[in-house]
Design an enzyme around this catalytic site. Structure first.
Site, mmCIF file in Angstrom:
data_model
loop_
_atom_site.group_PDB
_atom_site.id
_atom_site.type_symbol
_atom_site.label_atom_id
_atom_site.label_comp_id
_atom_site.label_asym_id
_atom_site.label_seq_id
_atom_site.Cartn_x
_atom_site.Cartn_y
_atom_site.Cartn_z
ATOM 1 C CB ALA A 92 -1.018 0.044 1.149
ATOM 2 C CB ALA A 93 4.456 2.068 0.038
ATOM 3 N N GLY A 94 2.556 2.399 -2.493
ATOM 4 C CA GLY A 94 2.234 3.022 -3.781
ATOM 5 C C GLY A 94 0.841 3.630 -3.770
ATOM 6 C CG ASP A 95 -2.467 1.177 -3.052
ATOM 7 O OD1 ASP A 95 -2.322 1.199 -4.284
ATOM 8 O OD2 ASP A 95 -2.653 0.136 -2.397
HETATM 9 O O1 RIB Z 1 -1.412 -2.148 -3.252
HETATM 10 C C1 RIB Z 1 -1.651 -3.079 -2.242
HETATM 11 C C2 RIB Z 1 -2.954 -3.777 -2.484
HETATM 12 O O2 RIB Z 1 -2.873 -4.541 -3.666
HETATM 13 C C3 RIB Z 1 -3.344 -4.758 -1.419
HETATM 14 O O3 RIB Z 1 -4.061 -4.182 -0.368
HETATM 15 C C4 RIB Z 1 -4.102 -5.822 -2.197
HETATM 16 O O4 RIB Z 1 -5.440 -5.927 -1.841
HETATM 17 C C5 RIB Z 1 -3.934 -5.467 -3.648
HETATM 18 O O5 RIB Z 1 -5.024 -4.823 -4.157
#
Ligand code: RIB
Length: 309
Positions: free
Chosen positions: A251-254
């Site tokens: 989730a760092a990229g998110d």
């Molecule tokens: O970017 C991380 C995410 O990728 C995770 O939370 C997983 O669910 C996938 O969607």
């Protein structure tokens, strides 16, 4: 500064996470260190990240009629994300992601989309008001590509900036890619989209320029431990990563993409990249997807500590 209105069109998953000493090879069985069930999904993660950074956020996605969906509702709702546009289907389960996280914090992820693939273009046409209210629309490729295409179209019609964080191996044509205002891939995604190896700074620039040729106005490359790079037709800026003790890069990229959405209109790209790098770095210092996302105060304190607020 007034609150940014962010719409996220994307996936909600439950992450089934095993901690391992290293990512296993094909055919290998490793003994894991621990297991956790965590709220994730690139769309839901970006929605929560933007809300924690202070934006007003709506999430447009699809979940199953199951306990995993309840877990997501609690997690996103608890962060103040508007779930009015969330769809529920009873013939598919909520999406899941099987994740291995190594001692070094690297991950490997397999997403089983389930209900995420039930999010259709019609669901978007019927929720046009969500696009009209948005300053920025965040997108990833964990929902059908035709749905992403419809979202790009609606974002443009409604005057919102669209930020496409690639985020999966689904095939997307240059024509659809070019409808995004901002394309933001990581290194391996950029390699796949351009068909080029990316090893040097020059390779990064060449790949970004190729992506711009598809029609987008901006490319923001996520370069992990190196940092990030913004490329437009008349601009090129690199921002080095912050060095932190990495626990889990999930989730760092998110978080980085959410920060881009929240700060996009600020104009000064050097500052926007630095802020987004800080948000991504902080996320990597904690375990799990949604539980690791920092709030705005933590980011401000971190930037102050590192010499910029
Ligand atoms: O970017 C991380 C995410 O990728 C995770 O939370 C997983 O669910 C996938 O969607």
């Amino acid at each position: 500064m007034s609150k940014r209105n962010i719409l996220v069109v994307g996936s909600a998953n439950i992450d089934l996470v095993a901690r391992v000493s290293r990512i296993p090879q094909p055919g290998e069985t490793l003994m894991g260190r621990s297991f956790a069930t965590v709220c994730g999904g690139k769309g839901a993660n970006q929605a929560m990240a933007a809300a924690r950074l202070g934006a007003s956020v709506a999430f447009l996605g699809c979940v199953g009629a199951d306990a995993f969906a309840e877990q997501q509702r609690e997690s996103l709702g608890g962060a103040g994300v508007c779930l009015d546009y969330m769809k529920t289907v009873d013939h598919q389960p909520t999406g899941t992601a099987i994740i291995e996280v190594s001692d070094g914090g690297e991950n490997s992820i397999v997403v089983v989309p389930g209900a995420n693939f039930e999010l259709t273009p019609d669901d978007l046409w019927n929720r046009r008001a969500a696009f009209e209210a948005a300053d920025a629309v965040l997108l990833q490729l964990e929902v059908p590509v035709e749905t992403v295409e419809a979202a790009l179209y609606l974002a443009k019609e409604c005057g919102a900036v669209s930020i496409l964080d690639i985020g999966s191996d689904q095939v997307i044509t240059p024509e659809v890619l070019g409808k995004a205002s901002v394309i933001s891939p990581n290194r391996s995604e950029a390699e796949r989209l351009t068909g080029r190896d990316i090893n040097t700074h020059d390779d990064v620039l060449a790949a970004a320029r190729l992506l711009l040729n598809y029609g987008a106005d901006h490319v923001v490359m996520k370069l992990g431990a190196e940092g990030s790079r913004y490329v437009a037709r008349d601009s090129d800026q690199f921002s080095p990563a912050f060095s932190v003790d990495v626990v889990d890069t999930t989730a760092a990229g998110d978080a980085f993409t959410a920060a881009l959405g929240v700060r996009w209109e600020d104009g000064n790209m050097a500052e926007v990249l630095r802020y987004a790098n800080a948000v991504g770095a902080l996320t990597a210092t904690k375990a799990g997807a949604q539980p690791s996302l920092p709030d705005g105060n933590a980011v401000t304190a971190f930037l102050k500590q590192r010499g910029t607020a």
